[in-house]
Scaffold this active site. Structure first.
Site, PDB file in Angstrom:
ATOM      1  N   ARG A  87      40.104  39.462  25.861  1.00 51.31           N
ATOM      2  CA  ARG A  87      39.419  40.750  25.881  1.00 51.31           C
ATOM      3  C   ARG A  87      40.371  41.914  25.660  1.00 51.31           C
ATOM      4  NH1 ARG A  87      34.786  38.736  29.327  1.00 51.31           N
ATOM      5  NH2 ARG A  87      33.342  40.433  29.658  1.00 51.31           N
ATOM      6  N   ARG A 170      30.653  48.479  31.365  1.00 46.73           N
ATOM      7  CA  ARG A 170      31.158  47.274  30.692  1.00 46.73           C
ATOM      8  C   ARG A 170      31.133  47.449  29.174  1.00 46.73           C
ATOM      9  NH1 ARG A 170      27.058  43.567  32.927  1.00 46.73           N
ATOM     10  NH2 ARG A 170      27.992  41.849  31.770  1.00 46.73           N
TER      11      ARG A 170
HETATM   12  P1  AMP Z   1      31.422  38.111  31.668  1.00 46.89           P
HETATM   13  O1  AMP Z   1      30.741  37.017  32.447  1.00 46.89           O
HETATM   14  O2  AMP Z   1      32.171  37.612  30.461  1.00 46.89           O
HETATM   15  O3  AMP Z   1      30.482  39.243  31.339  1.00 46.89           O
HETATM   16  O4  AMP Z   1      32.540  38.708  32.629  1.00 46.89           O
HETATM   17  C1  AMP Z   1      32.219  39.286  33.866  1.00 46.89           C
HETATM   18  C2  AMP Z   1      33.403  40.097  34.405  1.00 46.89           C
HETATM   19  O5  AMP Z   1      34.515  39.244  34.647  1.00 46.89           O
HETATM   20  C3  AMP Z   1      33.937  41.178  33.466  1.00 46.89           C
HETATM   21  O6  AMP Z   1      33.195  42.392  33.549  1.00 46.89           O
HETATM   22  C4  AMP Z   1      35.370  41.331  33.973  1.00 46.89           C
HETATM   23  O7  AMP Z   1      35.422  42.067  35.177  1.00 46.89           O
HETATM   24  C5  AMP Z   1      35.745  39.900  34.309  1.00 46.89           C
HETATM   25  N1  AMP Z   1      36.342  39.191  33.146  1.00 46.89           N
HETATM   26  C6  AMP Z   1      35.830  38.116  32.488  1.00 46.89           C
HETATM   27  N2  AMP Z   1      36.637  37.737  31.491  1.00 46.89           N
HETATM   28  C7  AMP Z   1      37.692  38.600  31.493  1.00 46.89           C
HETATM   29  C8  AMP Z   1      38.859  38.754  30.703  1.00 46.89           C
HETATM   30  N3  AMP Z   1      39.114  37.941  29.670  1.00 46.89           N
HETATM   31  N4  AMP Z   1      39.708  39.764  31.001  1.00 46.89           N
HETATM   32  C9  AMP Z   1      39.472  40.582  32.031  1.00 46.89           C
HETATM   33  N5  AMP Z   1      38.398  40.510  32.822  1.00 46.89           N
HETATM   34  C10 AMP Z   1      37.504  39.526  32.564  1.00 46.89           C
END
Ligand code: AMP
Ligand code: ADP
Length: 217
Positions: A87, A170
């Site tokens: 990310r 987000r």
């Molecule tokens: P997601 O399920 O991919 O929407 O991720 C949920 C949350 O997890 C994000 O809003 C971040 O806080 C954290 N997160 C997930 N993947 C990453 C990543 N590669 N780098 C940083 N934070 C992450």
């Protein structure tokens, strides 16, 4: 071994939905960093505790924690679908170095292109089975019985970060920190772009074509 693939796209673009389909159909292994962090949080690990505040606020968890977590997950010969990672530019560089050091070759990225209003609608209507991660949408992929998983009959929940304010945050974070990765992979000749606004089955088809497995079963 099929090559590793990065599913690149905003929250709500449909990465997890497609990763679950390709995992079942083609034997890929999904590494969803969001799912892994939620597991850590539910189990009460140190990493889960460190990540919780960032996740609640819709911010990114620090790169060093994320890179260490992914490093620990990389075993086996199955091709990996990276879902929600990398990310940031630092994560992308670290992933290239890590995969090369393991002799896996560099991953291709597939960018899920979609506009912001559609992303908001998808995230606001998303329901998941917290035990299996199975993803639904109240309008676009509804379960047979509202609030209940088709597969195991368990209750579905809405994610704590799928609320209007956190969604906005987000999506802003995506645009500022993750969008530059589209250029990172394009400049290296490792990017394909697909139209993520299309229905699920159509997106699966485009994704399989993009990664060269459309004739696989
Ligand atoms: P997601 O399920 O991919 O929407 O991720 C949920 C949350 O997890 C994000 O809003 C971040 O806080 C954290 N997160 C997930 N993947 C990453 C990543 N590669 N780098 C940083 N934070 C992450
Ligand atoms: P991501 O993993 O990229 O955050 P998800 O796969 O969780 O996105 O999908 C977000 C929401 O949109 C879910 O409710 C899902 O059911 C729904 N969805 C996913 N793909 C599509 C699609 N092609 N058309 C309509 N809705 C979709």
């Amino acid at each position: 071994m099929p090559g590793d693939v990065i599913l690149l796209g905003a929250p709500g673009a449909g990465k997890g939905t497609q990763a679950q389909i390709l995992q079942k159909r083609l034997g890929y292994r999904q590494i969803s960093t969001g799912d892994l962090l939620r597991e850590h949080r539910n189990k009460g690990t140190e990493l889960g505790a460190a990540a919780e505040g960032y996740m609640k606020r819709g911010e990114l968890v620090p790169d060093d924690l994320m890179i260490k977590m992914v490093e620990g997950e990389l075993q086996g010969n199955a091709g990996v679908l990276f879902d929600g990672f990398p990310r940031t530019a630092a994560q992308a560089q670290a992933l290239d170095a890590l995969l090369e050091s393991r002799g896996r070759g560099l991953p291709e990225a597939v960018y899920f292109e979609i506009s912001r209003p559609l992303l908001e609608e998808r995230l606001l209507g998303r329901w998941t089975n917290p035990r299996t991660g199975r993803i639904y949408h109240e309008k676009f992929s509804p379960p047979k019985v509202a609030g209940t998983c088709d597969e195991d009959g368990g209750p579905l929940v809405q994610r704590e970060d799928d609320k209007p304010d956190t969604i906005k945050k987000r999506l802003d974070v995506f645009e500022a920190q993750t969008m530059p990765l589209v250029a990172y992979y394009r400049e290296r000749g490792r990017l394909a772009t697909i139209d993520a606004t299309q229905p699920v089955g159509h997106v699966t088809h485009m994704l399989m074509h993009a990664i060269g497995v459309e004739h696989a079963h």
